[in-house]
Write a protein that holds these residues in place. Structure first.
Motif, PDB file in Angstrom:
ATOM      1  N   PRO A  31      50.487  47.295  55.711  1.00  0.00           N
ATOM      2  CA  PRO A  31      50.964  48.356  56.598  1.00  0.00           C
ATOM      3  C   PRO A  31      50.309  47.994  57.925  1.00  0.00           C
ATOM      4  N   PRO A  32      50.781  48.416  59.076  1.00  0.00           N
ATOM      5  CA  PRO A  32      50.289  48.200  60.323  1.00  0.00           C
ATOM      6  C   PRO A  32      49.130  49.165  60.330  1.00  0.00           C
ATOM      7  N   SER A  33      48.027  48.573  61.202  1.00  0.00           N
ATOM      8  CA  SER A  33      46.729  49.044  61.486  1.00  0.00           C
ATOM      9  C   SER A  33      46.606  49.536  62.908  1.00  0.00           C
ATOM     10  N   ARG A  34      45.677  50.410  63.118  1.00  0.00           N
ATOM     11  CA  ARG A  34      45.341  50.456  64.526  1.00  0.00           C
ATOM     12  C   ARG A  34      44.173  49.872  65.144  1.00  0.00           C
ATOM     13  N   ALA A  35      44.074  49.714  66.344  1.00  0.00           N
ATOM     14  CA  ALA A  35      43.269  48.836  67.172  1.00  0.00           C
ATOM     15  C   ALA A  35      41.687  49.015  66.718  1.00  0.00           C
ATOM     16  N   GLU A  36      40.836  48.555  66.408  1.00  0.00           N
ATOM     17  CA  GLU A  36      39.320  48.736  65.807  1.00  0.00           C
ATOM     18  C   GLU A  36      38.651  49.207  67.108  1.00  0.00           C
ATOM     19  N   ILE A  37      38.871  47.994  68.171  1.00  0.00           N
ATOM     20  CA  ILE A  37      38.232  48.103  69.502  1.00  0.00           C
ATOM     21  C   ILE A  37      38.488  49.438  70.163  1.00  0.00           C
ATOM     22  N   LEU A  38      39.755  50.004  70.109  1.00  0.00           N
ATOM     23  CA  LEU A  38      39.834  51.259  70.497  1.00  0.00           C
ATOM     24  C   LEU A  38      38.974  52.423  69.967  1.00  0.00           C
ATOM     25  N   LEU A  39      38.697  52.403  68.365  1.00  0.00           N
ATOM     26  CA  LEU A  39      38.028  53.346  68.090  1.00  0.00           C
ATOM     27  C   LEU A  39      36.631  53.483  68.443  1.00  0.00           C
ATOM     28  N   THR A  40      35.856  52.169  68.696  1.00  0.00           N
ATOM     29  CA  THR A  40      34.797  52.119  69.210  1.00  0.00           C
ATOM     30  C   THR A  40      34.560  52.673  70.518  1.00  0.00           C
ATOM     31  N   ALA A  41      35.564  52.214  71.300  1.00  0.00           N
ATOM     32  CA  ALA A  41      35.519  52.672  72.836  1.00  0.00           C
ATOM     33  C   ALA A  41      35.826  54.303  73.001  1.00  0.00           C
ATOM     34  N   LEU A  42      36.584  54.660  72.038  1.00  0.00           N
ATOM     35  CA  LEU A  42      36.672  56.400  72.303  1.00  0.00           C
ATOM     36  C   LEU A  42      35.344  57.158  71.919  1.00  0.00           C
ATOM     37  N   GLY A  43      34.648  56.658  70.785  1.00  0.00           N
ATOM     38  CA  GLY A  43      33.226  57.134  70.461  1.00  0.00           C
ATOM     39  C   GLY A  43      32.515  57.034  71.675  1.00  0.00           C
ATOM     40  N   GLU A  44      32.257  55.958  72.355  1.00  0.00           N
ATOM     41  CA  GLU A  44      31.356  55.701  73.736  1.00  0.00           C
ATOM     42  C   GLU A  44      31.734  56.566  74.867  1.00  0.00           C
ATOM     43  N   LEU A  45      33.229  56.752  75.169  1.00  0.00           N
ATOM     44  CA  LEU A  45      33.449  57.395  76.131  1.00  0.00           C
ATOM     45  C   LEU A  45      33.347  58.995  75.668  1.00  0.00           C
ATOM     46  N   MET A  46      33.337  59.461  74.641  1.00  0.00           N
ATOM     47  CA  MET A  46      33.035  60.796  74.560  1.00  0.00           C
ATOM     48  C   MET A  46      31.379  61.058  74.744  1.00  0.00           C
ATOM     49  N   ASN A  47      30.859  60.008  74.230  1.00  0.00           N
ATOM     50  CA  ASN A  47      29.202  59.970  74.816  1.00  0.00           C
ATOM     51  C   ASN A  47      29.071  59.953  76.171  1.00  0.00           C
ATOM     52  N   SER A  48      29.542  59.326  76.778  1.00  0.00           N
ATOM     53  CA  SER A  48      29.489  59.446  78.333  1.00  0.00           C
ATOM     54  C   SER A  48      29.969  60.508  78.786  1.00  0.00           C
ATOM     55  N   LEU A  49      31.078  61.203  78.542  1.00  0.00           N
ATOM     56  CA  LEU A  49      31.481  62.752  78.843  1.00  0.00           C
ATOM     57  C   LEU A  49      30.401  63.588  78.480  1.00  0.00           C
ATOM     58  N   PHE A  50      29.908  63.748  77.370  1.00  0.00           N
ATOM     59  CA  PHE A  50      28.763  64.786  76.996  1.00  0.00           C
ATOM     60  C   PHE A  50      27.466  64.457  77.553  1.00  0.00           C
ATOM     61  N   SER A  51      27.316  63.335  78.033  1.00  0.00           N
ATOM     62  CA  SER A  51      26.090  63.055  78.648  1.00  0.00           C
ATOM     63  C   SER A  51      25.928  63.714  80.036  1.00  0.00           C
ATOM     64  N   HIS A  52      27.089  64.075  80.664  1.00  0.00           N
ATOM     65  CA  HIS A  52      27.284  64.874  81.860  1.00  0.00           C
ATOM     66  C   HIS A  52      28.158  65.879  81.802  1.00  0.00           C
ATOM     67  N   PRO A  53      27.455  67.002  81.141  1.00  0.00           N
ATOM     68  CA  PRO A  53      28.212  68.296  80.756  1.00  0.00           C
ATOM     69  C   PRO A  53      28.745  68.993  81.925  1.00  0.00           C
ATOM     70  N   GLU A  54      29.457  68.531  82.724  1.00  0.00           N
ATOM     71  CA  GLU A  54      30.059  69.140  83.599  1.00  0.00           C
ATOM     72  C   GLU A  54      31.439  69.801  83.270  1.00  0.00           C
ATOM     73  N   ASP A  55      32.150  70.551  83.886  1.00  0.00           N
ATOM     74  CA  ASP A  55      33.419  71.194  83.429  1.00  0.00           C
ATOM     75  C   ASP A  55      34.443  70.339  83.300  1.00  0.00           C
ATOM     76  N   GLY A  56      34.564  69.484  84.189  1.00  0.00           N
ATOM     77  CA  GLY A  56      35.633  68.627  84.244  1.00  0.00           C
ATOM     78  C   GLY A  56      35.614  67.607  83.186  1.00  0.00           C
ATOM     79  N   ASN A  57      34.445  66.929  83.009  1.00  0.00           N
ATOM     80  CA  ASN A  57      34.130  66.015  81.705  1.00  0.00           C
ATOM     81  C   ASN A  57      34.175  66.905  80.429  1.00  0.00           C
ATOM     82  N   LEU A  58      33.624  68.124  80.259  1.00  0.00           N
ATOM     83  CA  LEU A  58      33.867  68.613  79.019  1.00  0.00           C
ATOM     84  C   LEU A  58      35.264  68.891  78.453  1.00  0.00           C
ATOM     85  N   ILE A  59      36.035  69.677  79.421  1.00  0.00           N
ATOM     86  CA  ILE A  59      37.451  69.578  79.382  1.00  0.00           C
ATOM     87  C   ILE A  59      38.222  68.488  78.878  1.00  0.00           C
TER      88      ILE A  59
END
Length: 445
Positions: A261-289
């Motif tokens: 069956p069709p699968s999801r893009a593996e590269i996007l899974l890794t990118a989303l994890g890194e993006l959340m790390n960047s957002l939590f590294s600067h815990p401002e209201d906009g980034n946390l929301i």
């Protein structure tokens, strides 16, 4: 003095011949004085030679064919020189006037033309550009997202007729990405559109197909994540829109496989994890929301994907969230959102397994009767299906309905037996009679 004064017009000013007797008594000096008092005579206005008239008429015709010629210029003397005849012949040969023309229009005449409507859908006016076409499609989908299934094939066919070069393919990718991250709440529809075009757009450039170019465009923004989370408000807003669009793209973009069956893009899974790390590294209201919205959107899918790969990325994110709730200097509302997110994750992201739902009974599930309607007895006491006396109380309601509605009431709902159509309330009857009389009076007037 007035005896010899002649009042007739021109009296005393008539020209007399030198031999006139009236001048016999006048001396030579007096005669010179009389003639010197008059104005000198003008030269007579004589017509120019005939050859000059012909030349002037030729110049007039050459200057403006609409200027009528004077009567004395219409005739041509037989004694016209040969040079003038040659000029006339050349004038006739070079003239654009025709005696066979149906109508004559002066050079200053302008015919009226109907204004042309620039209706793109009807084919009039200028041909729309690719940017205008894509903007029109996306605006339509944004206003009517429910029409996606019925309109997407037509949109794909139109884009296939436009995208025939690498430049147009690059432009299409940029337009869809820009609109998907700029229009509020359009990331879901934009991700669906990207998934459909990745499978149905026929043109493939040497640098990649639609999906590959789209992922490259997302990678360009991904590389600027550490700068964007610390930027100004406008920069953070654009970055947050990109993060949410990438989350929708991970959920909607399908990679076809020949084996399964069709699968999801593996590269996007890794990118989303890194993006959340960047957002939590600067815990401002906009980034946390933004991080909370992303996890509510993709948290269950991300955790399942990481568990399949035996990764504990979600557990690490939960630990960071707990530390932020305790130590970060964010607003109280944002901390409340983080606590609700932790509660959602502890309940398996709100998912209910099908097996547990099938085995639910009134004894083991307190919410078994939650969606049941509420009824009321004759004295106004409410009861539901969870009430032990539900059957008896519900039967009482049915009996009251049978007493209220007679048996001769038709099944189709016609309750004519309740009312006599011939009877009318006295006040209504009086008002109706007044209305009829007033209408008749106005009609006769």
């Amino acid at each position: 003095m007035t005896e010899n004064f002649d009042r007739a017009p021109g009296a005393g000013r008539a020209r007399m011949k030198p031999t006139s007797p009236g001048l016999a008594d006048v001396g030579d000096g007096d005669a010179k004085f009389v003639f010197n008092q008059r104005e000198p005579l003008r030269q007579p206005r004589t017509s120019p030679p005939l050859t000059e008239n012909i030349t002037n008429s030729i110049e007039v015709i050459g200057a403006d064919s609409r200027t009528p010629s004077k009567p004395h210029q219409q005739g041509i003397d037989k004694r016209t020189p040969a040079s003038q005849e040659k000029n006339l012949d050349s004038l006739v040969k070079t003239s654009i006037l025709s005696v066979n023309a149906a109508e004559f229009y002066p050079s200053s005449f302008h015919t009226y033309q109907e204004p042309v409507s620039e209706d793109i859908s009807c084919g009039y006016g200028h041909e729309p550009s690719l940017a205008e076409l894509v903007e029109e499609f996306l605006s339509h989908l944004n206003a009517s997202p429910g029409s996606f299934e019925t309109e997407i094939e037509y949109i794909a066919n139109m884009l296939n007729s436009w995208v025939t070069t690498e430049e147009t393919l690059q432009e299409l990718v940029e337009l869809i990405y820009t609109q998907s991250t700029a229009i509020p709440n359009f990331s879901y529809t934009g991700a669906r559109l990207c998934n459909f075009l990745s499978h149905n757009l026929t043109f493939n450039s040497p640098s990649g197909n639609f999906r590959q170019l789209l992922l490259k465009r997302c990678q360009t923004e991904y590389e600027q994540r550490d700068v964007a989370v610390t930027g100004d408000q406008a920069t953070q807003k654009r970055f947050h829109a990109y993060v949410l669009f990438l989350g929708e793209l991970y959920l909607r973009l399908e990679l076809k496989s020949a084996k399964g069956p069709p699968s999801r893009a593996e590269i996007l899974l890794t990118a989303l994890g890194e993006l959340m790390n960047s957002l939590f590294s600067h815990p401002e209201d906009g980034n946390l929301i933004c991080a909370v919205k992303l996890l509510k959107l993709t948290g269950s899918v991300l955790e399942d994907a990481w568990k399949e790969r035996r990764k504990s990325d979600m557990d690490q994110l939960v630990k960071r969230i707990k530390n932020i709730v305790v130590d970060a200097k964010c607003s109280r509302d944002v901390k409340q959102m983080l606590l609700q997110l932790l509660e959602l994750r502890s309940s398996n992201w709100g998912r209910v397994h099908a097996a547990a739902a099938a085995e639910a009974t009134p004894d083991n599930d307190p919410n078994y009767f939650m969606n049941e309607p509420t009824f009321y007895t004759a004295d106004g006491t409410p009861f539901t299906a969870a009430d032990p006396d539900y059957s008896e109380k519900y039967q009482e309601i049915l009996d009251r309905e049978d007493d209220y509605f007679p048996e001769d009431c038709e099944e189709n709902g016609n309750e004519s037996s309740f009312y006599d159509e011939d009877e009318m309330d006295p006040e209504i009857e009086e008002a109706f009679e007044k209305f009829c009389l007033e209408s008749e009076r106005k009609r006769r007037q």
